[in-house]
Design a protein around this motif. Structure first.
Motif, PDB file in Angstrom:
ATOM      1  N   ALA A   1      -4.450  13.821  -5.956  1.00 18.13           N
ATOM      2  CA  ALA A   1      -5.460  13.826  -7.018  1.00 18.13           C
ATOM      3  C   ALA A   1      -4.861  14.083  -8.392  1.00 18.13           C
ATOM      4  O   ALA A   1      -5.370  13.577  -9.403  1.00 18.13           O
ATOM      5  CB  ALA A   1      -6.527  14.866  -6.701  1.00 18.13           C
ATOM      6  N   ASP A   2      -3.769  14.844  -8.460  1.00 20.14           N
ATOM      7  CA  ASP A   2      -3.174  15.183  -9.765  1.00 20.14           C
ATOM      8  C   ASP A   2      -2.535  13.989 -10.458  1.00 20.14           C
ATOM      9  O   ASP A   2      -2.483  13.949 -11.693  1.00 20.14           O
ATOM     10  CB  ASP A   2      -2.105  16.276  -9.608  1.00 20.14           C
ATOM     11  CG  ASP A   2      -2.686  17.644  -9.304  1.00 20.14           C
ATOM     12  OD1 ASP A   2      -3.924  17.796  -9.379  1.00 20.14           O
ATOM     13  OD2 ASP A   2      -1.894  18.554  -8.992  1.00 20.14           O
ATOM     14  N   ASN A   3      -2.008  13.055  -9.710  1.00 21.38           N
ATOM     15  CA  ASN A   3      -1.194  12.006 -10.337  1.00 21.38           C
ATOM     16  C   ASN A   3      -1.532  10.584  -9.909  1.00 21.38           C
ATOM     17  O   ASN A   3      -0.888   9.641 -10.365  1.00 21.38           O
ATOM     18  CB  ASN A   3       0.304  12.274 -10.090  1.00 21.38           C
ATOM     19  CG  ASN A   3       0.618  12.644  -8.648  1.00 21.38           C
ATOM     20  OD1 ASN A   3      -0.201  12.467  -7.750  1.00 21.38           O
ATOM     21  ND2 ASN A   3       1.805  13.175  -8.426  1.00 21.38           N
TER      22      ASN A   3
ATOM     23  N   ASN B   1      -2.843  11.181  -1.013  1.00 22.17           N
ATOM     24  CA  ASN B   1      -2.319  12.293  -0.231  1.00 22.17           C
ATOM     25  C   ASN B   1      -3.353  13.408  -0.190  1.00 22.17           C
ATOM     26  O   ASN B   1      -4.022  13.691  -1.191  1.00 22.17           O
ATOM     27  CB  ASN B   1      -1.022  12.796  -0.875  1.00 22.17           C
ATOM     28  CG  ASN B   1      -0.198  13.670   0.051  1.00 22.17           C
ATOM     29  OD1 ASN B   1      -0.688  14.634   0.632  1.00 22.17           O
ATOM     30  ND2 ASN B   1       1.081  13.342   0.172  1.00 22.17           N
ATOM     31  N   ILE B   2      -3.498  14.041   0.963  1.00 18.47           N
ATOM     32  CA  ILE B   2      -4.449  15.139   1.082  1.00 18.47           C
ATOM     33  C   ILE B   2      -4.032  16.328   0.221  1.00 18.47           C
ATOM     34  O   ILE B   2      -4.854  17.154  -0.164  1.00 18.47           O
ATOM     35  CB  ILE B   2      -4.621  15.543   2.575  1.00 18.47           C
ATOM     36  CG1 ILE B   2      -5.876  16.384   2.777  1.00 18.47           C
ATOM     37  CG2 ILE B   2      -3.376  16.225   3.114  1.00 18.47           C
ATOM     38  CD1 ILE B   2      -7.151  15.612   2.543  1.00 18.47           C
TER      39      ILE B   2
ATOM     40  N   ALA C   1      -1.903  11.953   5.469  1.00 20.79           N
ATOM     41  CA  ALA C   1      -1.532  13.319   5.831  1.00 20.79           C
ATOM     42  C   ALA C   1      -0.180  13.257   6.529  1.00 20.79           C
ATOM     43  O   ALA C   1      -0.039  12.580   7.555  1.00 20.79           O
ATOM     44  CB  ALA C   1      -2.582  13.954   6.734  1.00 20.79           C
ATOM     45  N   ARG C   2       0.802  13.939   5.981  1.00 16.70           N
ATOM     46  CA  ARG C   2       2.137  13.961   6.594  1.00 16.70           C
ATOM     47  C   ARG C   2       2.227  15.209   7.468  1.00 16.70           C
ATOM     48  O   ARG C   2       2.208  16.333   6.978  1.00 16.70           O
ATOM     49  CB  ARG C   2       3.217  13.964   5.512  1.00 16.70           C
ATOM     50  CG  ARG C   2       3.178  12.720   4.646  1.00 16.70           C
ATOM     51  CD  ARG C   2       4.525  12.428   4.016  1.00 16.70           C
ATOM     52  NE  ARG C   2       5.072  13.544   3.279  1.00 16.70           N
ATOM     53  CZ  ARG C   2       6.375  13.803   3.136  1.00 16.70           C
ATOM     54  NH1 ARG C   2       7.277  13.030   3.711  1.00 16.70           N
ATOM     55  NH2 ARG C   2       6.785  14.846   2.424  1.00 16.70           N
TER      56      ARG C   2
ATOM     57  N   ILE D   1       0.874  -1.178   0.000  1.00 15.00           N
ATOM     58  CA  ILE D   1       0.000   0.000   0.000  1.00 15.00           C
ATOM     59  C   ILE D   1       0.906   1.221   0.000  1.00 15.00           C
ATOM     60  O   ILE D   1       1.683   1.431   0.936  1.00 15.00           O
ATOM     61  CB  ILE D   1      -0.930   0.012   1.225  1.00 15.00           C
ATOM     62  CG1 ILE D   1      -1.780  -1.258   1.272  1.00 15.00           C
ATOM     63  CG2 ILE D   1      -1.835   1.255   1.179  1.00 15.00           C
ATOM     64  CD1 ILE D   1      -2.708  -1.353   2.468  1.00 15.00           C
ATOM     65  N   ASP D   2       0.833   1.990  -1.068  1.00 16.37           N
ATOM     66  CA  ASP D   2       1.620   3.209  -1.134  1.00 16.37           C
ATOM     67  C   ASP D   2       0.991   4.254  -0.226  1.00 16.37           C
ATOM     68  O   ASP D   2      -0.217   4.507  -0.281  1.00 16.37           O
ATOM     69  CB  ASP D   2       1.687   3.734  -2.572  1.00 16.37           C
ATOM     70  CG  ASP D   2       2.543   4.975  -2.680  1.00 16.37           C
ATOM     71  OD1 ASP D   2       3.741   4.854  -2.981  1.00 16.37           O
ATOM     72  OD2 ASP D   2       2.004   6.088  -2.421  1.00 16.37           O
ATOM     73  N   ALA D   3       1.837   4.893   0.589  1.00 16.42           N
ATOM     74  CA  ALA D   3       1.348   5.801   1.629  1.00 16.42           C
ATOM     75  C   ALA D   3       1.433   7.259   1.193  1.00 16.42           C
ATOM     76  O   ALA D   3       2.253   8.030   1.674  1.00 16.42           O
ATOM     77  CB  ALA D   3       2.113   5.580   2.927  1.00 16.42           C
TER      78      ALA D   3
END
Length: 372
Positions: A91-93, A113-114, A152-153, A84-86
């Motif tokens: 949304a763009d890519n 990613n948020i 969310a980082r 699972i990629d974190a």
């Protein structure tokens, strides 16, 4: 006729175990199966059989320049059947990432990613204009079987001066979605403060890098678990290892576990650099580090099978059960010394070395490339 007959194996608790897989699903299990015809037979010669390992924190979108890898290098080549990629992509890519992963041998899923840009740069959440509901919601709708969570980082180099605003937005978006997705939160250098991050998280959200050795981590200057961390654990926030280059410390793990803060899931936070140069290397090495802290084999295997499957509601994975996905990991445990290094350079020696030999994905067998 079955597609694959895996014979002469044993369960993680040592009982004889054989499995057949038909049309990508587990079709039979038992101590000694009678199989008249099989397209392929794999004799594992007494090795362990488990449900396919799941690494729920990786970075494997190959087009990035910071944290990237080939999913198969992190996956089947190391005995991991699902990665699972974190949050490498937003949304763009994330659509491009989805298309690339369709040709991979490893099962690849993703947290979105948020930030709509994903991790194009270290500070993807330094500009709140990159956090937008419409493209986020559209991406989740477009890839419902690929996107299994939100990332969310929340460390200073990522959010810059935005503190916990990105996480607050992530929680808002989580509530607005028709499909409920868990949020995984990366923590590191402050600000933002760990206390403020945990205050926004709710039951079922995942704290990754939980056992890091940083000043903004779970331990006080006196080496005790901070009270608000214990409270967060007790309210149902999931603690995930997320080893990474900088985010796992032997002492933190020992103190936390002694205090009852047991990780639910073990993940690597692997990408090409910490895979090639350490201290991560692969999932098996991470499991060895957790066994050094006192967990037995059955427990650590559950932490990379049933636990991540539950974290991300992967109902067809994580268990050896007839009807579920035909994903298996074949491995052995060798008794020999091996030096292990945490993210702060601390070294310890184990005498239990885990060596995956095959990864089986939907009944297809792949040989691993993990050195004994």
């Amino acid at each position: 006729m079955v597609d694959l007959y895996v014979k002469n194996g044993k369960s993680v608790t040592g009982e004889p175990l054989e499995v057949t897989i038909t049309d990508g699903k587990i079709s039979a299990m038992g101590r000694a199966l009678t199989v008249d015809r099989a397209k392929e037979t794999l004799d594992v010669a007494g090795r362990y059989l488990s449900a396919g390992w799941i690494d729920d924190h990786t970075h494997c979108y190959e087009k990035l320049t910071l944290y990237y890898d080939d999913p198969d290098e992190d996956g089947v080549k190391t005995g991991v059947t699902t990665v699972i990629d974190a949050g490498s992509t937003g949304a763009d890519n994330i659509g491009d990432f989805y298309q690339i992963t369709r040709s991979k041998k490893t099962n690849v899923l993703a947290m979105i990613n948020i930030s709509k840009t994903g991790i194009l740069a270290q500070d993807e959440l330094g500009d709140m204009n990159r956090v937008q509901w419409e493209p986020f919601a559209q991406a989740v709708a477009d890839y419902p079987d690929f996107i299994v969570g939100i990332k969310a980082r929340e460390s200073h180099s990522v959010v810059v001066d935005n503190d916990v605003k990105p996480l607050a937005k992530a929680k808002e978006y989580q509530q607005r979605l028709a499909k409920q997705l868990p949020i995984m939160v990366h923590v590191g250098a402050n600000p933002p403060e760990l206390k403020d991050i945990l205050a926004l998280m709710t039951k079922g959200d995942i704290l990754t890098h939980a056992y890091n050795g940083k000043p903004n981590g779970m331990l006080t200057d006196q080496g005790q678990v901070k009270s608000f961390v214990t409270e967060a654990y007790q309210k149902g926030i999931i603690f995930d290892v997320g080893h990474g280059t900088d985010s796992y410390n032997f002492n933190t793990g020992e103190v936390a576990i002694a205090a009852g803060l047991i990780p639910k899931s073990i993940s690597t936070d692997i990408y090409h650099r910490n895979r090639e140069n350490g201290p991560v290397f692969n999932m098996a090495t991470t499991l060895e580090k957790m066994m050094l802290l006192g967990f037995d084999l059955a427990t650590v295997i559950k932490m990379v099978t049933a636990a991540p499957a539950d974290n991300f509601k992967l109902s067809q994975k994580g268990q050896l059960k007839v009807g579920l996905d035909g994903d298996l990991t074949v491995f052995e445990v060798q008794e020999k010394p091996k030096q292990l290094t945490d993210s702060n350079g601390n070294q310890r020696t184990t005498n239990q070395v885990i060596v995956p030999t095959q990864a089986i994905v939907a009944g297809k067998v792949y040989q691993t490339e993990v050195e004994a």
